[in-house]
Structure formats: structure tokens, C-alpha cells
Motif scaffolding. Sequence first.
Motif, PDB file in Angstrom:
ATOM      1  N   ASP A 182       0.691  -1.322  -0.084  1.00  0.00           N
ATOM      2  CA  ASP A 182      -0.041   0.025   0.021  1.00  0.00           C
ATOM      3  C   ASP A 182       0.887   1.246  -0.164  1.00  0.00           C
ATOM      4  N   SER A 234      -8.670  -2.085   1.119  1.00  0.00           N
ATOM      5  CA  SER A 234      -8.760  -1.474   2.485  1.00  0.00           C
ATOM      6  C   SER A 234     -10.329  -1.420   2.751  1.00  0.00           C
ATOM      7  N   GLN A 326     -17.227  -4.345   5.475  1.00  0.00           N
ATOM      8  CA  GLN A 326     -17.334  -3.098   5.450  1.00  0.00           C
ATOM      9  C   GLN A 326     -18.707  -2.827   6.056  1.00  0.00           C
ATOM     10  N   GLY A 390      -6.033  -4.952   9.264  1.00  0.00           N
ATOM     11  CA  GLY A 390      -6.102  -3.571   8.751  1.00  0.00           C
ATOM     12  C   GLY A 390      -7.480  -2.909   9.255  1.00  0.00           C
ATOM     13  N   SER A 392      -9.890   0.552   8.164  1.00  0.00           N
ATOM     14  CA  SER A 392      -9.947   1.940   7.305  1.00  0.00           C
ATOM     15  C   SER A 392     -11.164   2.614   7.831  1.00  0.00           C
ATOM     16  N   GLN A 394     -13.931   6.251   7.123  1.00  0.00           N
ATOM     17  CA  GLN A 394     -13.918   7.317   6.267  1.00  0.00           C
ATOM     18  C   GLN A 394     -15.008   8.394   7.179  1.00  0.00           C
ATOM     19  N   GLU A 400     -10.103   9.582   4.644  1.00  0.00           N
ATOM     20  CA  GLU A 400     -10.020   8.404   4.823  1.00  0.00           C
ATOM     21  C   GLU A 400      -8.850   8.139   5.936  1.00  0.00           C
ATOM     22  N   SER A 402      -6.656   5.095   7.922  1.00  0.00           N
ATOM     23  CA  SER A 402      -6.532   3.599   8.078  1.00  0.00           C
ATOM     24  C   SER A 402      -5.113   3.201   8.875  1.00  0.00           C
ATOM     25  N   ARG A 404      -2.692  -0.159  10.166  1.00  0.00           N
ATOM     26  CA  ARG A 404      -2.453  -1.561   9.506  1.00  0.00           C
ATOM     27  C   ARG A 404      -1.347  -2.111  10.412  1.00  0.00           C
TER      28      ARG A 404
END
Length: 924
Positions: A182, A234, A326, A390, A392, A394, A400, A402, A404
Motif C-alpha cells: 500500500d 482497504s 465493511q 487493517g 480503515s 471514512q 480516509e 487507515s 495496519r
Amino acid sequence: MLAGIAWSPLAHAQDEASTGAITGVVVEEGRGESLPGANVRVEGTSTGTSTDLNGRYRLNGLAPGAYDLVFSFVGFQQKTVTGVEVSSGQTTPLDVALAEESAQLEEVVVEAQAARDSEAGLLKDRAKAAAVSDAISAETISQMGAGTVADAMSNVTGASVVDGKYVNVRGLQGRYVDVQLDNSTLPTPDPDGNSVPLDLFPSNLIDNIVTTKSFTPDEPATFTGGSIDVTTKSFPEEFFLNASFSTSFNSEVGIGGDILRPTGGLSAVPSAADDENVPENIAQTFNDSEKQQALSNLTRAFATRMTPTQREIVGNRGAEVATGTQFRVFEDWPVGVIASLSYDESFSGYDDGKTARFDQGGVSSETLGATADYTTQRGVTETLVGGLLGVSVQPAPQHEVSLRGIYNADEEQEARIETGLLPRDLSSGQRFQTRVSRTTERSVRSGELRGTHRFGGGQDGVRVQWRAMWSEVTRDEPDYRFFSNQFTPRGGDTTYSISKSIYPVPARYFRDLEEDDASANLSVEVPLGEGLIKAGGRIRSRSRAFRERRFDHLTDEANFSGDPDAYIDDQAGLREEGTFGTYVLDRTQDRNNYDADQEGGAGFLMAELPVPGVPALEMVGGVRVEHSEMSLSTFEDRLQGDFSNTDVLPSANLIWSLRESMNLRAAYGRTIALPSFREFAPFESFSFVGDYIERGNESLTRTRVDNFDLRWEWFTGPGELLSASVYYKDFTDPIERTIDPQAAANQVVTYRNRDKATVYGLELEARTRLDDLATWLRHVQVGGSLTLSQSEITRTEEVLEAIRAFDDDPSDTRPLQGQSPYLLNLNLGYQHPEAGTSVNVYFNRFGDRLDTVSRNGVDIYERARSTLNVRASQRLLRGVEATVAVDNILGSEEIVSQEFRGTEFVNDLRPLGRTVSLSLSYSY
């Protein structure tokens, strides 16, 4: 706070089962760039959303049926897509391209089917990328049946996989290849080099893998062959769960076979070694009872097994689980989570390997003389545990953040027994035997926090990206044991002895390494008309501490009768008459203990702009200023090393879109390559008695490379392409592994900067489906790539003079160490989605590559090798798949050799065997 979380597993499962979703990417039609902040709504309703920073959107909770979707973005023509079908429990993919208002004045209405393009994201990225690059998508990785990133890289143009984990690009390896996860540089658990083992990362977490081959200023400058960026999921489109179990065996070991394994090692230096009464030599024990007792205690603490033993094993085995989902918190904050956990235990080895070392002897020699010539028995047991997590979030569509974390732990147990001749030191009637037992424990811990933010709407939004990363790498080698002896067969009787004047006495090494790495990046993108300006910087700090202690088993009145364990155990320590059988002394060398630091900082400025007056021609260029310094100090103060350089690294890329699916690229960029800590440290090591002693060089400096690329590429259809590239690289101060011409007996390998080197070559790639030939071939795809490289370093007059002793007309040049002259990748695949059947065949071959440079032109090469792998999978039930694979069908062996007067002299021959594997996987 819990009350604000608008999600629960039960409610989520019930909602997903009765409703469906639509998801996709919104991109700009002309450039293929994603459009963050674009509006997506269901026509005639208030249901809608905005695209995130990567142009992605998702509409959840839609009842089954057909929908009309309206896509809009400031400065772009509105588009309506009609007849988008949604089914219960299913996600409908829909990618859309919007045209600028200046190009089209009326609203566009299209049928849903015409707007779908599963290849839109990745192919658009590659076609419109600023640099010369190759990419492989998650879809292709799935079709390949690749279990790890290393498996997937075997299908990338110009890439070859070494030892099943390390990747060479354009024939270059180690320090010339940068690996990122990433867009963040990964630490390596290999302290001897800069290569990152890519078998640590399961493929089912991967969105795509992009290999960049030309430099742009926003990328780290420490790559020359290629920069590999592994992009993880992600924000998974929906909940997924993948689990697999595999087992395999290698023909060299067999099912239920035996392999050599170390036994009886210590986990750490015994506390008796730190007793202040332990003497430095045996003479200090005379008439000193306290020192006698301290030495005896130390010796008995080391009275453990020295001989590897054969142990039965069942077969290799591995298990892996990866999941992601998600959901939303605080009603409208999307949160993406991915996680993986893997375990793998593998066994490999052979009984009939060959290990030898040779010396020319004199300038008039007619042949090379063996300094060591053994038959090698080897066993390796490797256990790997890895995990990745990980998260993430928003908090707004244009922001955003994140986090990890990665953890990998690897334990490798290696045992070797080598039996043969030491022709230079022992008579022809005497045989030599050496035993090696080693356990290596490695771990990598890393964490990263990063954010992406967009400020402003429409096409004028400013994009800011930042990241901070920390990692710790450790390597522990407790009780690395060597035991060597000679024996003379005489009829039914054999005599044994140890000659400490010829080879090292039985010895044990304890090594500990710890390396910390911290870095931070910041970049800002500002739109500028039809182009953009990008600026940013990076800082990085690495430090390493290496410690080694060595203990030798010496003898006062002990006899060796052929059993190393009895010699070490039964005769250890103080005898009643005040003498010692065997005794142990601390022989630690200060020069083998060191601290090292590497500091770096960089700033860059670049622009992506259309070229005025030349339609469809874009320029990407700028400059990066990179500062790098490395310092090292050993406990022996006279051995110090350091260098400090600030490099100005320009870059220029031209992309000419000959037509929508065809590009012509030209690129120039200057990059650098840094030595590894191992190459820089004057630490000495060897693998067995008779092998080269490997010593670092504290006088090394960095390498500078000027890179030129020209590529034509044509994306003929989804998953299909043709491309041709030529490249040229000019090296200043390249680093090579070389035999030290100043060392006695030609037995020290070190690293040196050469003045100049050049590499130039040609790359060809083709991928196509065969449905145009016949309808029954619609499920068949073929592909291949060929990389041809020529590398040159000018030989010195001293080396040429040495070669003329056996070759009247030697070449003034030779290849660059580590460079392959050619690389061929071919693949044939059959995928039948309805039947759930997949069969893939992969062939790879690389040419002879220079392994070690000699002082007299009799260089050592890793010989060309062909690999043929077949993988077949079949869907058994919904989500359940079985896979059978056979690797190295041709039974290729790893051979390292040198040639002299038309005769090949094999230094190492390692049988690789054929590996058959079975796996069962479940995907939800």
C-alpha cells in the motif's frame, strides 16, 4: 458510544439476505482517473451516496428489482444508467465513466450492461499511469490459483521468483528491487540482504499488484529493476471469509520420509559463561581451583548433542484464514476491516547434493584444483506464522484514515552433514566430515497509520496523503554448531581424529540481531488546469545492533573415537587428577559485533501536464532530492565505516495516447541503490568448513543509475494486451559480490563498488483469449513475456592478464553480477466459470547469472534453470474448491558452477525435487 454504532452481525446478515447492493468505481472518461466526491443516486428517490477518495461508491439495502442510477460531478456531463438489476443477497458491480462538459453538452443515458467493465479499474490505471508499469489484478490472481503474492508475481513481465519467495525484476535482484505494501516500503526479515519474501502475504487480501519500472519523483528512489507495490483491500465491497488447508510433499523427501534435523541445541548462552572466574586460556587454570571449577562448569553447560539426526516427517501442511467486511458506525461513517492469519510448516532436503570449492593454483595451471569436495546431506524444517490486521474509516467521503499491523514469525531448522575430501590439506586416503546444526528464529512487527484527504470540490480539490510507519525485525541464532573431523578407513577398522591446525575445532555461535525502522511521508496534489502539481517529502531512520558470541571446544587429554556427542559430553570438564578432557573457551571477536545506522530524507516536486500544441501527449516530470547516509562501528574501534550523499534525481516521462487503448511511452529517471547492512559490515561468517568466508566492506558507497525506457502498449481487450519495451541503464559504483584478490588462499568473499556498468534490453509481452479462433476456445487464455538483457562491466588489465594465461583472446567485458541475460515466462489457462473448473500451466526459464566474481576471470555462475508448474482447481460445492498442483515437473536442479578451459566445475548441486500439493478452500 456504543449506541452510535449502527451495525450488528445479526442485523447485518438479515439485511444482506433480503436486499442487495450496487457498487463500483466512477472514473473520468478521458484520463481514466477516479472521481472522488461524485454523486450517485437512485432516480426518483432520495437514496444516494458520494464516491470516496478512490472514486468508489456503494448503495446498500436495495430491494430486488431494476433501478435507474444518476451519476454527476461538477464539470462533467451527467449520466443516467438504466435497468441496473439487483438480486437478494447479491452485489451488482457497475463502473461508470463520465465525460467533461466541454466534450458533451447533453445528458447521456445508457443501458446498464454497456457500462459494466470488470477490467476498467486496473486497465485504466495501467494505461494512464505516469510510469512504465505492469499490473496483475485480483481477478487474474484468483484464476491463477496463486496462494501468495510470490506465486502471483511469476506471471508479471520481466519478473522471476527465487527460492519461492524473492522476486527479481529485469534480471536484477536484492538492492535493485523495492517492495511496498500500500505504497509503504516493507521491512525485510532477511538481515543478509534487502529482499522482501513475498510468500508472507496471502493473495486473497490483495486488490492488485503493480510493478513500476520507471522512476517518478513521488516514489522512493531506491529501485532500479522495479518497484513492487502490493495493494490490499482497504474497503472490502462486502463481507468475505476465505479459509484454506493444504498439504504437500516433495519427491526428495517423500511421504512419511526422513529428513536431517538438528537436536540438542541450547536456547541461549549459559549463565556459566558470564562467571568472572572463567579463564581466557587453559594456562590460567594451573594452580587456581576457582578458575578450574568455573571452566569445568562452563564446559559441562555446553555438554549437549552436536550431531544432527534423521527424523520421520508426514508432509508439509498449512492453514490460512482471511476475512474482511465493511460496515458503518455513527450512522454514516464507513469502516473497512481486513484480517488474515496463516500457519505453514514445510520440510525439504536431499541426500545426494554436491558441494565443492576450487582454486586455479597457478597462472599456468591446466585445471582447477578442488580445495573441498563433498557429498552433502541436508534437511530444512521451516515453520511460519503470520498475521495482518487493517482498519480503515471514512469520517467523510473525502477523508480516509487507515491503521495496519503486520506480524510474521519464522523458525528455520537446518542440518547438514558433508563428507568428502580436503585435497589441499589431507592425503587421498583420509576422508573429511563436517556437521552443521542451526536454528534461526526471525520475526517482523510493523505498524502503519496513514491518511488521505481531499479539500475542495469538483476538479479543483486538493489531495493530501500522509503516512507514518514503524517496524522491528529480529533474528536469533541460538547455538549454531559446527563439528568437523577426519577419518581413515583401514579394512574393517577406522581411525578418527581432529586436526585443529587444518580446520576449526568444534565451535558454537550465538547470534542476535535487532533492527528498528521508522519513516514518515507527506504529499500534496494541487490541480492545475488539465494537469496537476505534486510535492512532498519523506524521512526514514534505521538502526541495527548485531551481537555474536563464539565458544570453541578444545582438548587437553580427550580422545575422539568417532562419536561427536560422546566427545563433547562424556569427556567434558575437569577430571579427578586436575586435568581436563575437553574444555570450552570464549573466542568472541570484537570485529564481529557492530552497531549500524541508516538515515535518509527526501523532498520532491513534480507535475503532470498536457504538452501544449500536441494532442494526446502528456508530460510527467520533476525532481527528487534524496539524502542518504550510513554509518557503522564495530567493538573493535579501528573498523569504522560511513558515507553520506545528497543526490539530485531528475525524472521525465512522456505518454502519447496514440488512440484510446494504445500508448507510446518514453521515460528517463535517475535512481540509487544502497548496500545492505550485511554488505557494509566487516562481520565474518561461513556456512561450512571449506566454504568461502564472507566479509562485508565498510568502504562501500551507494550506486547511482541513469534509467532510459521506451514502451509501446496496446490494450486490445479486457485482460488482453500487446507490449514491447526497450531499456538502458547506466550504473555508477555498482556493488558486486566478489572474491577478495588480496585474501590468502582465494577464500574470502566480499563486496566491492565497481566504476561503471551498463544494462540494456528488450521486453515483449502478449496476453490474449482464444475465442476469436473458435467458440470452443472461449475459456482459454494464453500469455507470455520475454526479457532479453545484456549487461557489461569492463575488466581491469590485471584480470585480463590473468585470463590470458588460459585464454589467448579474452573479452574486455563481463556481465554484471546477479544479472540474467534472458527471462521467459509462458502461461496457458483454462477457466470455466459456470463449471467452476480452472487449469493453469506455467513455464519459466532464466539464463545463467553471475553469482560471484573471481579474481582471475573464472567467475562462478548460477546456471540456467527451467521450471514447469501445473495447477488445477474445481468447485465442489458453493464456496468450496479443491486444488491440485505439481511444481517443478521437469525436476530441475539448482546448479552453481564455474568453467575453466572448457570444463565445468560444479560448486553446488542442490536437488529440488518435484512438489505435489493438495488444498481445500472455502470462500464466502
